[in-house]
Write a protein that holds these residues in place. Sequence first.
Motif, PDB file in Angstrom:
ATOM      1  N   ASN A   1      11.027  13.457  -6.714  1.00 43.66           N
ATOM      2  CA  ASN A   1      12.308  12.696  -6.263  1.00 43.66           C
ATOM      3  C   ASN A   1      11.746  11.325  -7.056  1.00 43.66           C
ATOM      4  O   ASN A   1      10.798  10.618  -6.771  1.00 43.66           O
ATOM      5  N   LEU A   2      12.781  11.147  -7.880  1.00 45.99           N
ATOM      6  CA  LEU A   2      12.589   9.803  -8.673  1.00 45.99           C
ATOM      7  C   LEU A   2      13.800   9.083  -8.623  1.00 45.99           C
ATOM      8  O   LEU A   2      15.024   9.461  -8.797  1.00 45.99           O
ATOM      9  N   PRO A   3      13.834   8.037  -8.139  1.00 46.98           N
ATOM     10  CA  PRO A   3      15.032   6.995  -8.180  1.00 46.98           C
ATOM     11  C   PRO A   3      15.465   6.775  -9.393  1.00 46.98           C
ATOM     12  O   PRO A   3      14.763   5.977 -10.129  1.00 46.98           O
ATOM     13  N   VAL A   4      16.708   6.826  -9.783  1.00 48.98           N
ATOM     14  CA  VAL A   4      17.161   6.398 -11.092  1.00 48.98           C
ATOM     15  C   VAL A   4      18.365   5.683 -10.686  1.00 48.98           C
ATOM     16  O   VAL A   4      19.205   5.648  -9.946  1.00 48.98           O
ATOM     17  N   ILE A   5      18.416   4.360 -11.412  1.00 42.92           N
ATOM     18  CA  ILE A   5      19.419   3.373 -11.233  1.00 42.92           C
ATOM     19  C   ILE A   5      19.989   3.101 -12.533  1.00 42.92           C
ATOM     20  O   ILE A   5      19.349   2.822 -13.593  1.00 42.92           O
TER      21      ILE A   5
ATOM     22  N   THR B   1       7.547   3.493  -8.742  1.00 37.80           N
ATOM     23  CA  THR B   1       7.869   4.419 -10.032  1.00 37.80           C
ATOM     24  C   THR B   1       9.352   4.410  -9.884  1.00 37.80           C
ATOM     25  O   THR B   1      10.227   5.037  -8.925  1.00 37.80           O
ATOM     26  N   ILE B   2      10.118   4.133 -10.806  1.00 38.99           N
ATOM     27  CA  ILE B   2      11.564   4.128 -10.980  1.00 38.99           C
ATOM     28  C   ILE B   2      12.001   4.429 -12.544  1.00 38.99           C
ATOM     29  O   ILE B   2      11.292   4.057 -13.383  1.00 38.99           O
TER      30      ILE B   2
ATOM     31  N   THR C   1       4.463   1.127 -11.778  1.00 34.36           N
ATOM     32  CA  THR C   1       3.485  -0.210 -11.526  1.00 34.36           C
ATOM     33  C   THR C   1       2.339   0.181 -10.628  1.00 34.36           C
ATOM     34  O   THR C   1       2.546   0.921  -9.445  1.00 34.36           O
ATOM     35  N   LEU C   2       1.103  -0.320 -10.953  1.00 34.70           N
ATOM     36  CA  LEU C   2       0.091  -0.113 -10.206  1.00 34.70           C
ATOM     37  C   LEU C   2      -0.442  -1.312  -9.768  1.00 34.70           C
ATOM     38  O   LEU C   2      -0.622  -2.246 -10.702  1.00 34.70           O
ATOM     39  N   CYS C   3      -0.738  -1.611  -8.707  1.00 34.26           N
ATOM     40  CA  CYS C   3      -1.114  -2.861  -7.890  1.00 34.26           C
ATOM     41  C   CYS C   3      -2.675  -2.650  -7.463  1.00 34.26           C
ATOM     42  O   CYS C   3      -2.778  -1.705  -6.721  1.00 34.26           O
ATOM     43  N   LEU C   4      -3.540  -3.294  -7.812  1.00 27.58           N
ATOM     44  CA  LEU C   4      -5.129  -3.274  -7.278  1.00 27.58           C
ATOM     45  C   LEU C   4      -5.605  -4.573  -6.787  1.00 27.58           C
ATOM     46  O   LEU C   4      -5.234  -5.726  -7.437  1.00 27.58           O
TER      47      LEU C   4
ATOM     48  N   GLU D   1       0.811  -0.871  -0.035  1.00 24.76           N
ATOM     49  CA  GLU D   1      -0.017  -0.112   0.111  1.00 24.76           C
ATOM     50  C   GLU D   1       0.826   1.319   0.062  1.00 24.76           C
ATOM     51  O   GLU D   1       0.674   2.261  -0.686  1.00 24.76           O
ATOM     52  N   ALA D   2       1.957   1.126   0.885  1.00 28.46           N
ATOM     53  CA  ALA D   2       2.828   2.346   0.739  1.00 28.46           C
ATOM     54  C   ALA D   2       3.492   2.668  -0.335  1.00 28.46           C
ATOM     55  O   ALA D   2       3.938   3.742  -0.684  1.00 28.46           O
ATOM     56  N   THR D   3       3.936   1.488  -1.046  1.00 25.73           N
ATOM     57  CA  THR D   3       4.643   1.842  -2.186  1.00 25.73           C
ATOM     58  C   THR D   3       3.921   1.995  -3.511  1.00 25.73           C
ATOM     59  O   THR D   3       4.593   2.104  -4.599  1.00 25.73           O
ATOM     60  N   ASN D   4       2.583   1.732  -3.334  1.00 31.08           N
ATOM     61  CA  ASN D   4       1.846   1.725  -4.613  1.00 31.08           C
ATOM     62  C   ASN D   4       1.913   3.231  -5.450  1.00 31.08           C
ATOM     63  O   ASN D   4       2.362   4.148  -4.869  1.00 31.08           O
ATOM     64  N   CYS D   5       1.777   3.115  -6.697  1.00 35.21           N
ATOM     65  CA  CYS D   5       2.041   4.249  -7.578  1.00 35.21           C
ATOM     66  C   CYS D   5       1.116   5.351  -7.202  1.00 35.21           C
ATOM     67  O   CYS D   5      -0.007   5.200  -6.590  1.00 35.21           O
ATOM     68  N   ASN D   6       1.688   6.412  -7.305  1.00 36.26           N
ATOM     69  CA  ASN D   6       1.008   7.780  -7.102  1.00 36.26           C
ATOM     70  C   ASN D   6      -0.061   8.076  -8.006  1.00 36.26           C
ATOM     71  O   ASN D   6      -0.139   7.936  -9.093  1.00 36.26           O
ATOM     72  N   PRO D   7      -1.352   8.116  -7.420  1.00 33.52           N
ATOM     73  CA  PRO D   7      -2.413   8.344  -8.199  1.00 33.52           C
ATOM     74  C   PRO D   7      -2.672   9.480  -9.227  1.00 33.52           C
ATOM     75  O   PRO D   7      -3.103   9.614 -10.058  1.00 33.52           O
ATOM     76  N   ASP D   8      -1.547  10.340  -9.099  1.00 34.23           N
ATOM     77  CA  ASP D   8      -1.523  11.627  -9.855  1.00 34.23           C
ATOM     78  C   ASP D   8      -0.897  10.878 -11.299  1.00 34.23           C
ATOM     79  O   ASP D   8      -0.932  11.489 -12.217  1.00 34.23           O
TER      80      ASP D   8
END
Lengths: 145, 1088
Positions: free
Chosen positions: B421-425, B489-490, B823-826, B379-386
């Motif tokens: 803030n976007l993690p870039v790897i 989001t990565i 990634t969105l999880c529902l 739930e905490a990591t799910n994709c930002n609804p925006d």
Amino acid sequence: MGFSFSAASYIVALIGDAFLIFFSIFHTISFDELKTDYKNPIDSCNSLNPLVLPEYALHLLINIIFLIAGEWFSLCLNLPLIGYHIWRYKNRPQGMSGPGLYDPTNIMNSDTLSKCMKEGWIKLGVYLLSFFYYLYGMISSLIAT
Amino acid sequence: MAQQPPQNYGYMQQPIPIPQNGQHNNQGLVNGGYQQMNLPPNMNPVNPLKPPLTMPGQQQVPNITTSNVPLIQAPTSINYQNFQTNALYAGVNGSNSALSSRTSSPGIQQQNLAPNAAIPTSQLPPSKSYPSYQHLPGQQQMQSPVSMPPPLMNPQQQQSSSQFPMTPLSTNNSNVNNNNVSEASNNTQMPTNINPGPTLMPSSQLSGPPHLSASMANLTINSSVPNFPTQMPSSKSDQNLLNNNNLQTKQLQKRPMYPQQQQNPSMQPMNPSLQPMNPSMAVPQQPQQFQAMSPQQPFNNFPGPQQNVQQQPQQARENLQYQNFQQQPQPNQFPGSVVNQGFNKMWGRETIDLMQNRHVLPTTKVVSPPVKLNHQFHEATNCNPDIFRCTLTKIPESNSLLQKSRLPLGVLIHPYRDLSNLPVISCSTIVRCRVCRTYINPFVFFVDSKKWKCNLCYRINELPDEFQYDPVSKTYGDPTRRPEIRSSTIEFIAPSEYMLRPPQPAVYLFLLDVSSLAQQSGYLDIACQTIQEQLDNLPGDARAQVGFIAFNSAVHFYNIAENFNQPHEITVLEVDDVFLPCPDNLLINLKECRELINDLLQQLPKRFANEHDNKSALGAALQAALKLMNATGGRVTVFQTCLPNHGPGALQSREDPNNRSSKDVQHLGPATDFYKRLALDCSGQQIAVDLFLLNSQYSDLSTLSGISKFSGGSIHHFPLFNINKPQQVTEFQRDLTRYLTRKIGFESVMRVRCTRGLSIHTFHGNFFVRSTDLLSLPNVNPDAGFAMQITYEESLADVKTVCFQAALLYTSSKAERRIRVHTLCLPVTESLTEVMHSADQQCIVGLLAKMAVDRSLSSNLSDARDAFINATVDVFSAFKLAQNLPSGASGLIAPQNLSLFPLYILALLKQVAFRTGTSTRLDDRVFAMCQMKSLPLDQLIRYIYPDFFLLDSLFSDDTDKTDPPRLQLTAERLDSRSMFLLDNGVNMFVYVGSNANPSIIKNVFGKNTVNEIPDVCYNLPNLETPSNEALHDFINTLNEEKPFNPTIQIIRDTSPCRSLIVQYFVDDRNENSLSYYEFLQHLRTQVK
């Protein structure tokens, strides 16, 4: 005369029908390739669109020969398909400048694609059945003479 | 009517109690008390539960026996009858049968209702787990109905009990009153016999249900009238109402129509018919007992039979409370007991009767319903609804369930949104599923430390050793610490196998219309000046190139080379077969030739000033651009001011100006596919074409837009642009600056994958679909939104969650190949109620708008409008079935999360894109449609339903300032003593009432009186006063998430510019469209 005009019409129809079968196989294969991402829709549409009108013309030609030969029953069997062809071409996507039915920008809509697939399979079936009917018609007209 | 206080928002306020039949009430209360388990669901009387309290102004009804106003008068006059049953989304027709079969078999519904109808004890959470739900203690709830039957059995006594034993309670807690109001209003509406079909009420029940309904219609039709306070009641129905009022007052012993609070004690004698029948009744004790049990209970959350008891005595007061109530819509309390309601709330299943709660818009930001996964980390990591949002936050397990809910299923995505803030790897191998090529994401399942199970295709994959290494803590071991697993989001920096060719330089080509109309508009000065200013800010590395082509009846190329001392112009007159006059130096390096480019941009506006060439060879210029950029790809920016009328792609004017307000809108589709085919060619060469249309006359945007639509471009429209209008110049400059400086991704493709069982059906946005799930986007920009409709391929019954993954592969302006993965999880659900209660109204509206644009193009506009209404009616009908409400029930019951749905739909119907009747230029309409298709959801919602704030709280002297509340878009909210702000994303309007506090005016605007504000006044002055700063701060917070700052216009309420703001009041009725309340009434008559 051992060779009537009706027999000749069936022979022509047989040959034409063989081409039609090839056309519809080609259609189905192309759409399947589109579905499985093997082909770019622009290329697919560019190769399919020029074939649409020749297919309709060939089918019409067969029926004109039936008309001339007085093969009313065979003609009647084909009338619905002629009507469908006219309807289909009338309702082609708006604003297409070239001939053809398929618009690369909306062909990938899954509704459109599955409709085209279904159309291809049904037409293949119809042409196969009519191939055997024409064969029967040719033999029976040959025997009759 | 004349006495009607201004705060009376559309409802008549008359505190006269309705003489209610006891039996009716009785039934409801018993029902409510004992819960419906032993009743067939269809027998479940919804409204009878409600106490005999009435809505102010509707109570006189039973006394009136002569009103015969057609109930659907208002809707029919707007010509809404001819609805076809074509809803927007495919497959809906098939589900009709499913729905109807549900009606006939209540047994099926009982299943769905079960959680709602009664709480099996097994479903009660352990008592210690909900200490916070004070109003919900299970024992008490179970008890209370049992303890109450004696008082509840005879409602007439309750009414007679207006000896007010419980007035202290009511005075202490205004929230209780609020509840009462909503219940009461429910009750009055209940007996309307509008819907054909069986009513569940006993026929002996009321003497006048039909009359009630009739004058109800009267009332509600009227209710829109006071929206414009100045409007005089003149219609027939108004007069009816007035008559009714007179009648009423006579019959009821000349009581005042608007009694004040002190008149409360006089309530009782007013109702001779309600004399106590059973003096032994226990009502007076009941509330006391109740209070004793839980003195501190938050009553506003405590619906149920107890309150019924208290309602009669509070009746007079509620009129006063009603105004408070407007601010906070209360959930509707229909069938169900305390337990039921409490649990509904706990499970997020609140419902609301829209007919009773006209002010449904929350005062704070509308947020999407949270996605509830049975996994806190997920739930905490799910994709930002925006960024990524689905129309349903719980996915139905099968297609048939989805069809039952009548909601569209789709995802809306804003993939290249500017993120802070976007993690870039950067890694050598990007871990992906071997079969479906899904990128590893937080929702995968780790079988062990070496294997992971794909959450889209369920294949078990090996984990590379490298993945054990955590770059943050620089340790080996737990793979779940990797950033890929920690963030949904990565961005990956892609290795070379993700490139088809080495990254190309950023190439920007500008096509400038220099025809005579362009000279008249004077845009060229602004455009060249802005481009020149922003040349340094164009994204790109040292290789970045620019080029310029001007076109009128010929195509003018500009040859710039380092050794030239000034730019050379080469004109190609042969537009029918355009060619490149010289092989190189048409695209030049930005850094190296900076001086010459400046030189050119300064000369260009003057160069054509004296030529009067009214032809525009846009097609040829585009063909030249395609040839020029064939090798590298890049971005073409077209500035067009008129209809292209020369050379290839020439168009004729198709718009008939006299037809602008007709219902039947023609020419929404393209006139030729020249631009579309060219766009496809461009798309193949990785060229995107962006269009700036600054037209002063019809320019056939519907055809021209094809060039941007199918090449992943963007469309900007400045109708009637002229350099002499400073406001337009500012807007154009601002928009162009944002456009030139925003991030850009080249050679991009976006693939959207979804869990097995689902597939993508239709895409919406500006792109070319290259294969079933792959979008080709020659350019991607941060202001582009996309949507996908989802269909079922198989049932999802055996999975718990569904994932969508969007991967955007692009070349950044710094020539890096990057992949941005969202990634969105529902969760998946099998319950229809849960599906309905999990719907995301904004997302649904966004998707419906896009589908409606498609419908307008493929069919026609009126079809699309009908489809909007049908979609809304379908959803409410489906909800009614899901909730097992009787078909005769009045009111328009909606889940809390869909309460704004009709509001948005009505706003859409009045939007430029879909409105009829109002004169709308075709280009404006087409542009609005393009916006519908390509705006990201947050901007789209603001575009459909602008934000409207009451600013007064900003200027209060209190230390704890609250944020200005959001208001619904209706003129009845306007107040001459206040200031308002309306924000539609492009413009902001500050509306100043003429009686606003002069000191605030002085502080905010630096003017002594309101009248000193000029009629046309832009930009807020910067004063060093707290009020001025507070307003600036507030505007800045509003602008935080926007691509550019809207222009601010200050409007006095006496200014002639007032219409600028009034046109946004979509809740109000205008000449040819319904008000919000009328629209609800129309929906109610349609909902089966």
